[in-house]
Motif scaffolding. Structure first.
Motif, PDB file in Angstrom:
ATOM      1  N   ARG A 150       7.087  -0.094  -0.624  1.00  0.00           N
ATOM      2  CA  ARG A 150       6.763   1.321  -0.819  1.00  0.00           C
ATOM      3  C   ARG A 150       6.905   2.130   0.459  1.00  0.00           C
ATOM      4  O   ARG A 150       7.337   3.274   0.434  1.00  0.00           O
ATOM      5  CB  ARG A 150       5.315   1.464  -1.338  1.00  0.00           C
ATOM      6  CG  ARG A 150       5.074   0.936  -2.719  1.00  0.00           C
ATOM      7  CD  ARG A 150       5.782   1.765  -3.747  1.00  0.00           C
ATOM      8  NE  ARG A 150       5.357   3.134  -3.684  1.00  0.00           N
ATOM      9  CZ  ARG A 150       4.991   3.864  -4.691  1.00  0.00           C
ATOM     10  NH1 ARG A 150       4.982   3.356  -5.886  1.00  0.00           N
ATOM     11  NH2 ARG A 150       4.629   5.115  -4.522  1.00  0.00           N
ATOM     12  N   CYS A 151       6.548   1.541   1.578  1.00  0.00           N
ATOM     13  CA  CYS A 151       6.550   2.286   2.848  1.00  0.00           C
ATOM     14  C   CYS A 151       7.910   2.329   3.524  1.00  0.00           C
ATOM     15  O   CYS A 151       8.107   3.103   4.459  1.00  0.00           O
ATOM     16  CB  CYS A 151       5.524   1.674   3.797  1.00  0.00           C
ATOM     17  SG  CYS A 151       3.816   1.939   3.264  1.00  0.00           S
ATOM     18  N   THR A 152       8.848   1.511   3.094  1.00  0.00           N
ATOM     19  CA  THR A 152      10.140   1.477   3.775  1.00  0.00           C
ATOM     20  C   THR A 152      11.235   2.194   3.030  1.00  0.00           C
ATOM     21  O   THR A 152      12.329   2.379   3.557  1.00  0.00           O
ATOM     22  CB  THR A 152      10.580   0.027   4.033  1.00  0.00           C
ATOM     23  OG1 THR A 152      10.608  -0.682   2.806  1.00  0.00           O
ATOM     24  CG2 THR A 152       9.655  -0.664   5.014  1.00  0.00           C
ATOM     25  N   SER A 190       6.672   6.261  11.005  1.00  0.00           N
ATOM     26  CA  SER A 190       6.433   6.635   9.610  1.00  0.00           C
ATOM     27  C   SER A 190       6.014   5.422   8.789  1.00  0.00           C
ATOM     28  O   SER A 190       5.069   5.488   7.991  1.00  0.00           O
ATOM     29  CB  SER A 190       7.702   7.266   9.022  1.00  0.00           C
ATOM     30  OG  SER A 190       7.549   7.524   7.656  1.00  0.00           O
ATOM     31  N   ILE A 191       6.695   4.307   8.978  1.00  0.00           N
ATOM     32  CA  ILE A 191       6.351   3.073   8.256  1.00  0.00           C
ATOM     33  C   ILE A 191       4.962   2.597   8.681  1.00  0.00           C
ATOM     34  O   ILE A 191       4.148   2.213   7.846  1.00  0.00           O
ATOM     35  CB  ILE A 191       7.407   1.984   8.499  1.00  0.00           C
ATOM     36  CG1 ILE A 191       8.756   2.413   7.919  1.00  0.00           C
ATOM     37  CG2 ILE A 191       6.963   0.645   7.902  1.00  0.00           C
ATOM     38  CD1 ILE A 191       9.925   1.536   8.322  1.00  0.00           C
ATOM     39  N   ASN A 232      -2.312   3.289   6.043  1.00  0.00           N
ATOM     40  CA  ASN A 232      -3.034   3.949   4.952  1.00  0.00           C
ATOM     41  C   ASN A 232      -3.167   3.065   3.717  1.00  0.00           C
ATOM     42  O   ASN A 232      -4.085   3.244   2.933  1.00  0.00           O
ATOM     43  CB  ASN A 232      -2.334   5.255   4.563  1.00  0.00           C
ATOM     44  CG  ASN A 232      -2.483   6.317   5.623  1.00  0.00           C
ATOM     45  OD1 ASN A 232      -3.482   6.354   6.337  1.00  0.00           O
ATOM     46  ND2 ASN A 232      -1.499   7.176   5.739  1.00  0.00           N
ATOM     47  N   ARG A 233      -2.266   2.109   3.527  1.00  0.00           N
ATOM     48  CA  ARG A 233      -2.259   1.288   2.313  1.00  0.00           C
ATOM     49  C   ARG A 233      -2.976  -0.047   2.471  1.00  0.00           C
ATOM     50  O   ARG A 233      -3.536  -0.565   1.514  1.00  0.00           O
ATOM     51  CB  ARG A 233      -0.830   1.014   1.874  1.00  0.00           C
ATOM     52  CG  ARG A 233      -0.136   2.224   1.321  1.00  0.00           C
ATOM     53  CD  ARG A 233       1.281   1.849   0.879  1.00  0.00           C
ATOM     54  NE  ARG A 233       1.805   2.848  -0.004  1.00  0.00           N
ATOM     55  CZ  ARG A 233       1.602   2.889  -1.309  1.00  0.00           C
ATOM     56  NH1 ARG A 233       0.907   1.965  -1.895  1.00  0.00           N
ATOM     57  NH2 ARG A 233       2.105   3.872  -2.037  1.00  0.00           N
ATOM     58  N   ARG A 274      13.732   4.797   7.414  1.00  0.00           N
ATOM     59  CA  ARG A 274      12.537   5.488   7.913  1.00  0.00           C
ATOM     60  C   ARG A 274      12.232   5.057   9.342  1.00  0.00           C
ATOM     61  O   ARG A 274      12.543   3.943   9.759  1.00  0.00           O
ATOM     62  CB  ARG A 274      11.345   5.182   7.020  1.00  0.00           C
ATOM     63  CG  ARG A 274      11.503   5.798   5.627  1.00  0.00           C
ATOM     64  CD  ARG A 274      10.299   5.606   4.788  1.00  0.00           C
ATOM     65  NE  ARG A 274       9.183   6.411   5.287  1.00  0.00           N
ATOM     66  CZ  ARG A 274       7.973   6.383   4.748  1.00  0.00           C
ATOM     67  NH1 ARG A 274       7.709   5.602   3.727  1.00  0.00           N
ATOM     68  NH2 ARG A 274       7.014   7.138   5.241  1.00  0.00           N
ATOM     69  N   ASP A 310       3.455  -3.175  -0.692  1.00  0.00           N
ATOM     70  CA  ASP A 310       3.191  -2.065   0.212  1.00  0.00           C
ATOM     71  C   ASP A 310       4.315  -1.870   1.220  1.00  0.00           C
ATOM     72  O   ASP A 310       4.670  -0.743   1.554  1.00  0.00           O
ATOM     73  CB  ASP A 310       1.853  -2.275   0.926  1.00  0.00           C
ATOM     74  CG  ASP A 310       0.665  -2.093  -0.025  1.00  0.00           C
ATOM     75  OD1 ASP A 310       0.821  -1.415  -1.062  1.00  0.00           O
ATOM     76  OD2 ASP A 310      -0.414  -2.641   0.272  1.00  0.00           O
ATOM     77  N   ASN A 363       2.421   4.354   9.861  1.00  0.00           N
ATOM     78  CA  ASN A 363       1.389   5.231   9.292  1.00  0.00           C
ATOM     79  C   ASN A 363       1.166   4.924   7.816  1.00  0.00           C
ATOM     80  O   ASN A 363       0.029   4.864   7.349  1.00  0.00           O
ATOM     81  CB  ASN A 363       1.780   6.705   9.459  1.00  0.00           C
ATOM     82  CG  ASN A 363       1.659   7.162  10.886  1.00  0.00           C
ATOM     83  OD1 ASN A 363       0.896   6.617  11.667  1.00  0.00           O
ATOM     84  ND2 ASN A 363       2.412   8.187  11.235  1.00  0.00           N
ATOM     85  N   CYS A 364       2.237   4.726   7.082  1.00  0.00           N
ATOM     86  CA  CYS A 364       2.138   4.412   5.663  1.00  0.00           C
ATOM     87  C   CYS A 364       1.386   3.093   5.446  1.00  0.00           C
ATOM     88  O   CYS A 364       0.475   3.014   4.619  1.00  0.00           O
ATOM     89  CB  CYS A 364       3.537   4.351   5.052  1.00  0.00           C
ATOM     90  SG  CYS A 364       3.565   3.970   3.280  1.00  0.00           S
TER      91      CYS A 364
END
Length: 118
Positions: A115-117, A46-47, A53-54, A42, A112, A49-50
């Motif tokens: 999950r984001c990667t 993108s990472i 949010n978390r 990713r 987290d 932003n994720c």
């Protein structure tokens, strides 16, 4: 479909490493050794932003192509997440910040990140 399978296979070790909680060795916060060091398919944005949010209290800054996220207070972060683009995605490096706080708990941070990667 082949690309998706390759990405999932490449991300599996990262997910296992990032999801595992551990107690840092004494002195690791002061010497800057990474808690997590991995790569992802990713993009860094993108990472970032994720994770924004978390995780609570995330402050992003950029230095050229590198994105740094401080988790916790701007002046006293619990963790520093550095996202550096590479040819096929990003390199993720997480170190302890200057804060003695464990907010969020390390296990939550690792989950987290996993999950984001992926």
């Amino acid at each position: 479909m082949k690309t998706l399978t390759q990405r999932l296979l490449a991300a599996t070790p990262l997910a296992l490493i990032a999801a595992c909680g551990s107690t840092p060795p004494s002195g690791s916060a002061s010497n800057g050794e990474p808690m997590v060091y991995a790569s992802s398919a990713r993009s860094a944005s993108s990472i970032a932003n994720c994770l924004e949010n978390r995780l609570p209290h995330v402050h992003a800054s950029r230095d050229g192509n590198t994105t740094e996220l401080s988790v916790g207070s701007r002046s006293d972060a619990s963790y520093l997440v550095t996202l550096t683009p590479n040819g096929n995605g990003s390199v993720i490096r997480v170190t302890r910040g200057t804060s003695a706080s464990n907010d969020p708990p390390e296990e939550e941070l690792r989950f987290d990140i996993a999950r984001c990667t992926v």
